[in-house]
Design a protein around this motif. Structure first.
Motif, mmCIF file in Angstrom:
data_model
loop_
_atom_site.group_PDB
_atom_site.id
_atom_site.type_symbol
_atom_site.label_atom_id
_atom_site.label_comp_id
_atom_site.label_asym_id
_atom_site.label_seq_id
_atom_site.Cartn_x
_atom_site.Cartn_y
_atom_site.Cartn_z
ATOM 1 N N VAL A 1 -7.089 5.769 7.164
ATOM 2 C CA VAL A 1 -7.798 6.349 5.977
ATOM 3 C C VAL A 1 -9.030 6.897 6.357
ATOM 4 O O VAL A 1 -9.585 8.176 5.946
ATOM 5 C CB VAL A 1 -7.538 5.260 4.865
ATOM 6 N N LEU B 1 -8.573 10.219 8.119
ATOM 7 C CA LEU B 1 -8.375 11.534 7.023
ATOM 8 C C LEU B 1 -9.839 11.779 6.187
ATOM 9 O O LEU B 1 -10.015 12.988 6.093
ATOM 10 C CB LEU B 1 -7.615 10.898 5.974
ATOM 11 N N TYR C 1 3.460 9.496 -7.779
ATOM 12 C CA TYR C 1 4.085 10.468 -7.110
ATOM 13 C C TYR C 1 5.357 10.278 -7.439
ATOM 14 O O TYR C 1 5.955 11.526 -7.958
ATOM 15 C CB TYR C 1 3.604 10.120 -5.684
ATOM 16 N N ILE C 2 6.131 9.360 -7.175
ATOM 17 C CA ILE C 2 7.841 9.374 -7.342
ATOM 18 C C ILE C 2 7.954 9.699 -8.583
ATOM 19 O O ILE C 2 8.846 10.759 -8.989
ATOM 20 C CB ILE C 2 8.228 7.911 -7.296
ATOM 21 N N GLN D 1 7.242 13.239 -9.690
ATOM 22 C CA GLN D 1 8.214 14.206 -8.749
ATOM 23 C C GLN D 1 9.671 14.554 -9.379
ATOM 24 O O GLN D 1 10.142 15.363 -9.358
ATOM 25 C CB GLN D 1 8.071 13.622 -7.383
ATOM 26 N N SER E 1 -1.441 13.219 -6.344
ATOM 27 C CA SER E 1 -0.819 12.630 -5.039
ATOM 28 C C SER E 1 0.637 13.752 -4.715
ATOM 29 O O SER E 1 0.634 13.807 -3.490
ATOM 30 C CB SER E 1 0.121 11.454 -5.517
ATOM 31 N N ILE F 1 -1.161 16.370 -2.745
ATOM 32 C CA ILE F 1 -1.443 15.679 -1.336
ATOM 33 C C ILE F 1 -0.245 15.941 -0.466
ATOM 34 O O ILE F 1 -0.335 16.474 0.690
ATOM 35 C CB ILE F 1 -1.897 14.465 -1.423
ATOM 36 N N GLN F 2 0.883 15.435 -0.957
ATOM 37 C CA GLN F 2 2.181 15.513 -0.257
ATOM 38 C C GLN F 2 2.497 17.004 0.095
ATOM 39 O O GLN F 2 2.672 17.266 1.282
ATOM 40 C CB GLN F 2 3.321 14.893 -1.039
ATOM 41 N N VAL G 1 0.364 18.345 2.982
ATOM 42 C CA VAL G 1 0.940 17.799 4.303
ATOM 43 C C VAL G 1 2.194 18.484 4.532
ATOM 44 O O VAL G 1 2.478 19.036 5.748
ATOM 45 C CB VAL G 1 0.931 16.253 4.193
ATOM 46 N N TRP H 1 -4.067 19.126 6.564
ATOM 47 C CA TRP H 1 -4.538 17.835 6.552
ATOM 48 C C TRP H 1 -5.941 17.829 5.688
ATOM 49 O O TRP H 1 -6.158 17.025 5.112
ATOM 50 C CB TRP H 1 -4.645 17.171 8.033
ATOM 51 N N GLY I 1 -7.373 13.293 -1.198
ATOM 52 C CA GLY I 1 -6.922 11.724 -1.360
ATOM 53 C C GLY I 1 -8.527 11.151 -1.150
ATOM 54 O O GLY I 1 -8.411 10.101 -2.071
ATOM 55 N N VAL I 2 -9.578 11.639 -0.679
ATOM 56 C CA VAL I 2 -10.651 11.003 -0.840
ATOM 57 C C VAL I 2 -11.288 10.779 -2.146
ATOM 58 O O VAL I 2 -11.562 10.092 -2.741
ATOM 59 C CB VAL I 2 -11.569 11.899 0.354
ATOM 60 N N PHE J 1 -9.348 8.461 -4.082
ATOM 61 C CA PHE J 1 -9.577 7.013 -3.725
ATOM 62 C C PHE J 1 -10.899 6.511 -4.396
ATOM 63 O O PHE J 1 -11.402 5.524 -4.878
ATOM 64 C CB PHE J 1 -9.662 6.850 -2.215
ATOM 65 N N PRO K 1 -4.815 4.623 -2.831
ATOM 66 C CA PRO K 1 -3.602 5.248 -3.263
ATOM 67 C C PRO K 1 -2.445 5.289 -1.964
ATOM 68 O O PRO K 1 -2.820 5.647 -1.051
ATOM 69 C CB PRO K 1 -4.332 6.507 -3.725
ATOM 70 N N ILE L 1 -0.327 7.215 -1.424
ATOM 71 C CA ILE L 1 -0.109 8.478 -0.819
ATOM 72 C C ILE L 1 -1.073 8.810 0.286
ATOM 73 O O ILE L 1 -0.760 9.087 1.238
ATOM 74 C CB ILE L 1 -0.130 9.496 -1.942
ATOM 75 N N LEU L 2 -2.216 8.281 -0.031
ATOM 76 C CA LEU L 2 -3.312 8.390 1.099
ATOM 77 C C LEU L 2 -3.100 7.386 2.381
ATOM 78 O O LEU L 2 -3.098 7.884 3.492
ATOM 79 C CB LEU L 2 -4.620 8.074 0.300
ATOM 80 N N VAL M 1 -0.237 9.190 4.211
ATOM 81 C CA VAL M 1 -0.385 10.438 5.085
ATOM 82 C C VAL M 1 -1.097 9.922 6.170
ATOM 83 O O VAL M 1 -1.335 10.429 7.507
ATOM 84 C CB VAL M 1 -1.187 11.355 4.279
ATOM 85 N N GLY M 2 -2.242 9.088 6.008
ATOM 86 C CA GLY M 2 -2.960 8.447 7.250
ATOM 87 C C GLY M 2 -2.126 7.893 8.385
ATOM 88 O O GLY M 2 -2.165 8.126 9.563
ATOM 89 N N ILE N 1 7.134 5.454 -0.369
ATOM 90 C CA ILE N 1 6.419 6.283 -0.041
ATOM 91 C C ILE N 1 5.924 6.419 1.406
ATOM 92 O O ILE N 1 5.951 7.585 1.870
ATOM 93 C CB ILE N 1 5.078 6.449 -1.192
ATOM 94 N N PHE O 1 7.119 9.249 4.390
ATOM 95 C CA PHE O 1 6.710 9.885 5.624
ATOM 96 C C PHE O 1 6.962 9.247 6.888
ATOM 97 O O PHE O 1 7.159 10.395 7.741
ATOM 98 C CB PHE O 1 4.959 9.587 5.436
ATOM 99 N N PHE P 1 15.819 8.635 -2.251
ATOM 100 C CA PHE P 1 14.778 9.922 -2.547
ATOM 101 C C PHE P 1 15.577 10.995 -2.359
ATOM 102 O O PHE P 1 15.532 12.065 -3.067
ATOM 103 C CB PHE P 1 13.630 9.624 -1.448
#
Lengths: 298, 266
Positions: free
Chosen positions: A45, A48, A234-235, A238, A249, A252-253, A256, A262, A269-270, A273, B115, B117-118, B121-122, B209, B213, B227
């Motif tokens: 994290v 990122l 997210y889910i 979606q 979220s 963000i996905q 990526v 990124w 994301g930051v 958070f 979160p 998702i973060l 991704v990380g 999630i 990834f 999924f």
């Protein structure tokens, strides 16, 4: 110095050394968990976070200015916020009576009712999302029941939109509110309410003046938990949003997976958070968050 | 006579509302069960005819079988890694009296606060550099991190209601520290440890999630595979899997309730 005093001091030094050894042993026991947390969470994290300020190999705030400038981002933030506020408010309104009822029930009935709240809580999110798809779709269970009862003539558009997303999220979030609230309510001494009643307060007055304030710590803990989890959904959007709902979220996905961007993903994301932390901190200043660590039925 | 001088009758509206909400919570979870036994591929309720064809389809599919096996391996290994580590951390934090204990306790909860998702991704980014994407090892270590808070919180609660003097007595009578812990403390906190392990297992088994990834292809976990399947079409095979997962979560809750009951003081 007498022989005893010397012995005492040696002894004291020995005890201190022992204590130090024990303390380092305890630290060593704690360390492996934090190594894993560091490697799998703090470093990724943090990385990122760093990436979000880099554009073409140089320091840049572009990723952040984009969020302010582009209307697309504004609508994503707005959607996420609207969903989170709506679902949080509904969770409080619907969850409070449930927690209250469980707290009033005799132990056996309370335990059974609590199980009914815990089973959905521990059921995989994808299972519940799938169930809502089946229930809410055009020819799904809800629409057929409503039509056979003659309440509606045409099937309602209940899913693949904001409504469906909110329903699915609400289903996931209500237990997150009920569990800490119930834990709080169980510890409330009912003598306070009885005292209020014996002093002439009506049941309604006794509830609002005595019981409700005593349940605020649990309510606050549940509310902040629900709200910050909602921000990161997210889910559910979606699958139940049908492409009409985009949350932070999801963006963000997409950044990526679709654009390999990124920096853009990280900056979002930051922001997500930091908002989470800020809200958490704000709530903990306003309310005594009671044992928020015990959320999750533990 | 009700103990709060409020007759149950005047609380009827409360019971009615709460019952409706509980129905809202439970119905979607149980509705998948009859659907999974439907003979038709239309998801009608109630099904017109019943059959086991979706379970046969499930068992006959190599992809679903592999995914289920993958998930089982990942969550068992995650539990094996996270339970001792989390228990050791809870014990260390309980007795250590470190200056940073408060901060450390907060940091243990970080996987729940960041979160997902973060985090995902990380981890994906770091794993891409280390070549750990699509590996069993990568999945297990990532899931172990995610389930640590469940173990630590559960065991910490257990240690709070345990009288550490017993371990001190054992040691003062000559037992070594590890032996005192093993023979005296651990048996008495076994239920919180077990419920922590169970939570670690189920949270890993259901995790979507991060797996989305960092796993794919032959390393897909069950939720990862679901999924994809959900994205394509909502056929009843998923109802069959869902039914199995619901049975699993009901089992978990019942086990958790049993594990907690003896801890309750009269």
């Amino acid at each position: 110095m007498t022989a005893e005093a010397v012995a005492d001091r040696l002894n004291a030094a020995g005890i201190r050394a022992d204590a130090r050894r024990e303390k380092s042993a305890l630290a060593a026991l704690t360390a492996p968990s934090f190594v894993i947390l560091g490697l799998m969470l703090f470093i990724p994290v943090g990385w990122l976070f760093w990436l979000s300020f880099i554009e073409d190999g140089a320091f840049s705030l572009e990723n952040y200015t984009r969020m302010v400038v582009e209307p697309a981002y504004r609508s994503i933030f707005l959607t996420t916020l609207e969903l989170s506020v709506l679902v949080t408010v509904l969770s409080v309104l619907l969850g409070y009576p449930v927690a209250y009822m469980i707290a009033m029930l005799p132990p056996r009935a309370a335990s059974i009712t609590l199980t009914l709240v815990l089973v959905p809580f521990w059921t995989a999110i994808l299972v519940r999302t799938y169930a809502w798809l089946v229930l809410l779709q055009r020819r799904g269970v809800v629409n057929s029941v409503l039509m056979s009862w003659g309440i509606i003539d045409e099937p309602l558009q209940l899913v693949h939109n904001f409504t469906g997303t909110a329903i699915g999220m609400l289903h996931i979030m209500i237990p997150f509110l009920v569990l800490p609230l119930y834990a709080n309510m169980r510890a409330i001494d009912r003598d306070y309410v009885r005292a209020a009643a014996s002093l002439g307060a009506s049941p309604v007055t006794a509830f609002f003046k005595v019981y409700l304030p005593l349940s605020i710590p649990g309510l606050a803990a549940g509310t902040v938990m629900v709200f910050i989890i909602c921000l990161g959904f997210y889910i559910t959007p979606q699958f139940l949003g049908g492409g009409r709902v985009t949350t932070i979220s999801m963006k963000i996905q997409q950044n990526v997976a679709t654009y390999f961007n990124w920096g853009a993903a990280s900056s979002l994301g930051v922001v997500l958070f930091l908002s989470t932390i800020l809200i958490f901190w704000g709530f903990s200043r306003l309310f005594p968050l009671r044992r928020i660590t015990e959320v999750g039925g533990s | 006579m009700n103990e709060d001088f409020v007759p149950h009758r005047s609380r009827l509206w409360l019971y009615a509302l709460a019952t409706l909400v509980i129905g809202f919570l439970v119905i979607p979870v149980v509705i998948v069960i009859p659907l999974s036994f439907s003979a038709s591929s239309l998801l009608e309720f109630p099904p017109r005819a019943y059959s086991l064809r979706w379970y046969e389809a499930l068992l006959g599919s190599v992809e679903w079988r592999d995914a289920a096996w993958m998930s089982l391996q990942v969550s068992v290994l995650t539990t094996i890694v996270a339970t001792p580590l989390g228990t050791a951390a809870a014990y260390g934090l309980h007795l250590g009296g470190f200056r940073a204990t408060g901060v450390l306790r907060m940091l243990v909860l970080a996987p729940l606060l960041v979160p997902v998702i973060l985090t995902a991704v990380g981890i994906f980014y770091v794993f891409a550099m280390l070549g750990l994407n699509n590996t069993l090892f990568g999945l297990v270590i990532a899931h172990a991190m995610l389930s640590l808070p469940f173990v630590v919180v559960s065991v910490s609660a257990g240690l709070r209601s345990y009288d550490m003097a017993q371990e001190c007595v054992a040691r003062s009578l000559g037992a070594s520290w590890p032996r005192a812990f093993w023979a005296i403390t651990l048996p008495q906190i076994r239920l919180p440890v077990l419920s922590g392990a169970l939570l670690a297992f189920i949270s890993s088994f259901d995790e979507v999630i991060v797996s989305f990834f960092i796993s794919g292809g032959e390393y897909s976990t069950l939720p990862r595979r679901m999924f994809n399947a959900l994205r394509d079409q909502i056929e009843p095979t998923i109802a069959a899997i869902s039914t199995i997962l619901v049975v699993l979560s009901v089992g978990t809750v019942v086990l958790l309730e049993i594990s907690r009951r003896p801890a309750r003081r009269p």
